[in-house]
Design an enzyme around this catalytic site. Sequence first.
Site, short mmCIF file in Angstrom:
data_model
loop_
_atom_site.label_atom_id
_atom_site.label_comp_id
_atom_site.label_asym_id
_atom_site.label_seq_id
_atom_site.Cartn_x
_atom_site.Cartn_y
_atom_site.Cartn_z
CG ASP A 52 -1.99 -0.91 1.25
OD1 ASP A 52 -2.01 -1.73 0.31
OD2 ASP A 52 -2.81 -0.87 2.18
CD GLU A 54 6.70 -1.17 -2.57
OE1 GLU A 54 7.92 -1.35 -2.57
OE2 GLU A 54 5.88 -2.04 -2.91
CG ASP A 56 -0.54 5.14 0.05
OD1 ASP A 56 -1.46 4.86 -0.74
OD2 ASP A 56 -0.56 4.86 1.26
CB SER A 101 -36.61 -6.51 -12.90
OG SER A 101 -37.92 -6.55 -13.34
CD GLU A 132 -24.01 -14.12 -14.41
OE1 GLU A 132 -23.42 -14.57 -15.41
OE2 GLU A 132 -24.26 -12.92 -14.23
CE LYS A 134 -31.98 -11.34 -8.55
NZ LYS A 134 -31.87 -10.19 -7.68
CG ASP A 136 -29.20 -8.56 -1.97
OD1 ASP A 136 -29.91 -7.86 -2.72
OD2 ASP A 136 -29.53 -8.89 -0.83
CE1 TYR A 245 -26.68 -7.22 -14.63
CE2 TYR A 245 -25.80 -6.97 -12.42
CZ TYR A 245 -26.73 -6.63 -13.39
OH TYR A 245 -27.68 -5.70 -13.11
CE LYS A 342 -34.73 -12.96 -4.76
NZ LYS A 342 -35.62 -11.92 -5.09
CB CYS A 436 -29.05 12.00 28.11
SG CYS A 436 -27.72 10.79 28.22
CB CYS A 439 -26.02 12.85 31.89
SG CYS A 439 -26.40 13.62 30.31
CB CYS A 454 -26.69 13.07 25.23
SG CYS A 454 -25.91 13.75 26.70
CB CYS A 459 -22.98 12.56 28.87
SG CYS A 459 -23.93 11.05 28.79
S1 IVH Z 1 -28.74 -10.07 -15.46
C1 IVH Z 1 -32.67 -8.37 -16.87
N1 IVH Z 1 -27.16 -10.97 -13.65
O1 IVH Z 1 -30.97 -8.42 -10.30
C2 IVH Z 1 -31.40 -7.80 -17.07
N2 IVH Z 1 -28.78 -9.37 -12.97
O2 IVH Z 1 -33.97 -8.52 -10.18
C3 IVH Z 1 -30.31 -8.77 -16.89
N3 IVH Z 1 -28.64 -8.78 -10.60
O3 IVH Z 1 -31.81 -5.49 -11.99
C4 IVH Z 1 -29.93 -8.86 -15.51
N4 IVH Z 1 -26.94 -10.08 -10.10
O4 IVH Z 1 -29.56 -5.55 -10.82
C5 IVH Z 1 -28.18 -10.15 -13.89
N5 IVH Z 1 -25.62 -11.87 -12.17
C6 IVH Z 1 -26.64 -11.04 -12.42
C7 IVH Z 1 -27.21 -10.25 -11.41
C8 IVH Z 1 -28.30 -9.42 -11.73
C9 IVH Z 1 -27.81 -9.19 -9.64
C10 IVH Z 1 -29.73 -7.81 -10.38
C11 IVH Z 1 -29.85 -6.77 -11.44
C12 IVH Z 1 -31.28 -6.77 -11.84
C13 IVH Z 1 -31.93 -7.49 -10.72
C14 IVH Z 1 -33.16 -8.17 -11.21
#
Ligand code: IVH
Length: 698
Positions: A52, A54, A56, A101, A132, A134, A136, A245, A342, A436, A439, A454, A459
């Site tokens: 780190d 270096e 910096d 979505s 892959e 998902k 969060d 992604y 999910k 508080c 106190c 507070c 205190c």
């Molecule tokens: S692909 C539909 N891949 O999940 C467009 N989305 O509920 C393609 N998300 O809005 C989305 N990980 O923000 C994709 N590996 C992943 C993801 C992912 C998280 C989110 C993304 C999307 C939401 C949908």
Amino acid sequence: MKAWNTKDILQVTRQFLESDEFGNKNNIDLLREVLNFHEWKYYVKNDPLIADAEYDRLFQLLKNIESAYPELIIPESPTQRVGNALRKDFPVVEHSLPMLSLDNSYNEADLYDWSKRVHALCQTDDVEYVVEPKLDGSSIALIYENDLFLRAATRGNGIQGEAISENARVIHSIPLKAGFSVSNISKVEIRGEIVIAKDTFKAFNHERMEQGLPIMANPRNAAAGALRMINPEDVARRGLTAIVYQLGMAIDKHGHSLLGSEILSHAQALQVLESAGFKTTFPELKVCNSINEVLHIIHEWDSKREHFPFETDGMVIKVNQFDQQKKCGKTAHHPRWAMAFKFKAKQATTRLIDVEYQVGRTGTINPVAKLEPVALAGVTISSVSLFNEDLIKEKKLMIGDMVLVERAGEVIPYIVKPVLETRTGLEKPIIFPTQCPSCGSVLFRSNGEAAWRCINATCPAQTIEKLKHFVSKNAMDIDGLGEKMIARLYHLNLLKQIPDIYTLDFDAISRLEGYGEKSAGKLKMAIEASKHQALYRLIFAMGIRFVGQQTAKTIAKSISNLKDLYKLTDEDLMQLNDVGHKVASSIVDFMATPSNQMLIETLESLGININSDSSLTITNLPLAGKTFLFTGSLQSLTRSKASEMLEQLGARVMNSVTNKLDYLIVGKSPGSKLAKAQAISSIKIMDEQEFLKFTKDL
Ligand code: IVH
């Protein structure tokens, strides 16, 4: 990313570090390239090549050249991540393609049904799937033109989002200059997720708690909130990561789309993004030829996700080939070629028995819900933070309510909502105190702040919290002076303020019930030892607002004596990496306050080290550039002690196994990291004894 080999990059790095002449304005582009490379290794690959300190120094070198020749500053320079731009609004912008979505599935049958629909739409059973995690977090769209970062936008309503480019620029895993031109791409729009690593989130909340700020419920909220913060400097401190992604659009210099012509599949698109310098889902991606294989991967991840550094709430399954994706098409809401699976949420219901109010170090009043103990994802939960009054009101919580509690991953549990259907009418309102609890002073709430405070500087609860912070593990690390002992000594008038720690009456302590000469002697030794702690620990221990451990390290490296800080201005401090206006002015205010100067003088006269050991040049340290990781519990020292020891020797401590990890140190009851490391032959595996010997022999 330019294809540097390790030897070349290290050689150029050394030249910049070691030769004063080399760091001249004619080499500015090379210097930027070197910095970009090391930033990519650190933030994207989690596999740094240099220490780190270096980095910096290289960064400072670039800053010096740029301040001598401001005409050479370019927007994509590594120094230009945090600009000065504060904005109160985020302009609305149109996405080049709607940000849809994902459709959700919750069981195997849902997935089989979906794949049947996919096969029908593609008119074949020969469909390749990719799976892959998902992530969060909060979704983001990034645009690059001619390799340069142009714009970042939130999802918004899917058609239009908010431009949050200034905030995205401070996220180091978003390259300001990316390597698209080698793939003939002139303009791209990329989609990804802004996330916070579980560890970073835990540390972030820990720091907030210590600063008396309300903690955040989960990494998703912390990431989403951060993206819309007014001050990019605040965003930088959240430690966000961008993981991409999806390649939404990629066109060449003639305006032709490369998707489906040169880039044929999702997996290939992610590879393009990887080599352009992004952190992507590619390392986790699995290609499957059937839903059975997909299900196998999902089941593996159900337990694997605990160890994944980021929060995942499911998996995403996509049709791999773009021509087949096209055949599937999309609805107004989601693509038909993708499906989210999910994981079951970790939730439980229990009763809210009472609310207690704790006073933080800076006087903030933290409401804490006392719950009937309930088991949730392997731990028993009996109290959770309610954060602040607004959240209590927003959730319409009442004492006696049955509440839904959620714990995502390893994150702090929180109350999602009361279960209104089970109310009996006997529930009582939660009445936030006006005084508080420690106190009795009248509480204040300033405009724009969520917390009641507070403001009584004497205190008792606040003073005890300040003392607790001063001696805590990451601060002066005084063993034997725990929470209970501090409160006890405080109420006995033996310990009223920080300097009293160093003038304690050990005779009186050895006469306390449950205490003897031996434990008093041990405490004395621990206090004596703390006098020689590194300067950054003292800076952190003093509890300057917005100065966490990382910032304290940055500051300590830049001064030779704590009192140097008296003279530094906002502008001086803002020269430091990741120190912006807010942090700088908090430090300046703290140092200008006479009582704080008196504290520093007193500590110095009591023999506490206020000098920095920054004269140690990390370049010459024996473990410079080496990476270490721990698994299992160590017996003779704590992990944080061991990590500190390694850092002092120039090494870096990582949080996951990658194929560039150098050493894995195995303690008692090791976790899955051991098996992962055993599969990579280049990783040296040592037990605790070997490790101790190894460091001793250096
Ligand atoms: S692909 C539909 N891949 O999940 C467009 N989305 O509920 C393609 N998300 O809005 C989305 N990980 O923000 C994709 N590996 C992943 C993801 C992912 C998280 C989110 C993304 C999307 C939401 C949908």
